[in-house]
Scaffold this active site. Structure first.
Site, PDB file in Angstrom:
ATOM      1  N   SER A 150       0.518  -0.826   0.055  1.00  0.00           N
ATOM      2  CA  SER A 150      -0.016  -0.091   0.205  1.00  0.00           C
ATOM      3  C   SER A 150       0.772   1.433  -0.194  1.00  0.00           C
ATOM      4  O   SER A 150       2.487   1.094  -0.186  1.00  0.00           O
ATOM      5  CB  SER A 150      -0.797  -0.155   1.078  1.00  0.00           C
ATOM      6  OG  SER A 150      -1.605   1.022   1.201  1.00  0.00           O
ATOM      7  N   TYR A 163      -2.066  -0.668   9.966  1.00  0.00           N
ATOM      8  CA  TYR A 163      -2.000  -1.218   8.807  1.00  0.00           C
ATOM      9  C   TYR A 163      -0.939  -0.600   8.438  1.00  0.00           C
ATOM     10  O   TYR A 163       0.100  -1.878   7.544  1.00  0.00           O
ATOM     11  CB  TYR A 163      -3.300  -0.024   8.024  1.00  0.00           C
ATOM     12  CG  TYR A 163      -3.033  -0.950   6.432  1.00  0.00           C
ATOM     13  CD1 TYR A 163      -4.128  -1.798   6.776  1.00  0.00           C
ATOM     14  CD2 TYR A 163      -2.818   0.826   5.801  1.00  0.00           C
ATOM     15  CE1 TYR A 163      -4.287  -2.271   5.215  1.00  0.00           C
ATOM     16  CE2 TYR A 163      -3.765   0.316   4.218  1.00  0.00           C
ATOM     17  CZ  TYR A 163      -3.339  -1.511   3.814  1.00  0.00           C
ATOM     18  OH  TYR A 163      -3.985  -1.747   2.964  1.00  0.00           O
TER      19      TYR A 163
END
Length: 275
Positions: A150, A163
């Protein structure tokens, strides 16, 4: 049906591509792209109904598909599923590790389970699949390992500590694995996409802390087809980092100068050691 693998023994007429998180989003788009290139697709995911829907959609396009019910957090289950797939269809030429979750929230306001669940799914799940699949790829001397990290694996984002940690881990894992496999014929590529229009984003947005929303949601989400296509194209060209926007590519280049120098130093050391 052993370990959730829905297929009969069938030695390969088409090369195999194994895709985790394959029932939706980036994983499903990668499956469609690789299927159109003639690969037999093995979709791995936890939800049986969504897997069935994804399989039907791909088969409607004439793509060969097998489905495997799998929680990538289970290392033994990953090993068993990949072993069965490899026995039936031969070693994979592609492994796309796309399974992931996100639980937004400020770190001190979340329970420890939120951090643990994201690390176990996003990082350890990726590592479990790669550990299961790569030995047969090494034996064949070829293949692509593609991981989905990401943009939050490039820089920290408030409200996404768990995350970010999991996606930084995926990127670091990919960097190290690329070095270790550099002379093997098996390539490693990692994607660092921004917000992508997937079911995960739809789940995440209402939970995103309001204070960080102007930053975290500042751009228009990319279509998953764009992210998947960029990842596969980068891998096919032998590239390592798939950054599908100009802004992310610039950030990655700045970070990549130092890491590339260190990677080349390590590759030379490993090459000398193997002589």
């Amino acid at each position: 049906m052993k370990h959730g693998v829905a297929a009969s023994i069938d030695r390969p007429s088409a090369p195999l591509a194994i895709i985790s998180g394959g029932s939706s989003g980036i994983g499903l788009c990668a499956a469609r792209i690789l299927g159109a290139k003639g690969y037999r697709i093995a979709l791995l995911a936890r939800d049986q109904q969504r897997l069935a829907q994804a399989r039907a959609a791909l088969e409607a396009d004439g793509i060969e598909v097998v489905t495997c019910i799998l929680d990538v957090r289970d290392a033994e289950a990953c090993r068993a599923v990949v072993e069965t797939l490899t026995f039936r269809h031969g070693p994979p030429l592609w492994v796309v590790a796309s399974a992931g979750i996100v639980e937004p929230g400020f770190f001190l306001e979340q329970g420890e389970s939120a951090t643990r669940d994201q690390m176990e799914t996003n990082f350890l799940g990726t590592a479990n699949l790669v550990r299961a699949a790569v030995p047969s790829m090494l034996a064949a001397g070829r293949g692509h390992v593609a991981m989905v990290a990401s943009a939050a694996g490039l820089f920290g984002v408030a409200g996404y500590a768990g995350y970010c940690a999991s996606k930084f881990a995926v990127r670091g894992f990919a960097e190290a694995l690329r070095i270790e496999l550099s002379a093997s014929g098996v390539s490693v590529t990692v994607a660092v996409p921004p917000d992508t229009d997937t079911p995960q984003l739809a789940y995440e947005r209402p939970l995103r802390p309001a204070a960080i929303a102007p930053f975290a949601g500042s751009g228009r989400p990319l279509p998953p087809e764009v992210v998947a296509a960029h990842l596969i194209r980068t891998a096919e060209r032998g590239g390592f980092l798939s950054a599908p926007t100009a802004q992310l590519a610039a950030i990655a280049r700045l970070q990549g100068v130092a890491s590339s120098l260190l990677a080349r130093m390590q590759m030379r050391l490993l090459s000398r050691h193997k002589r």
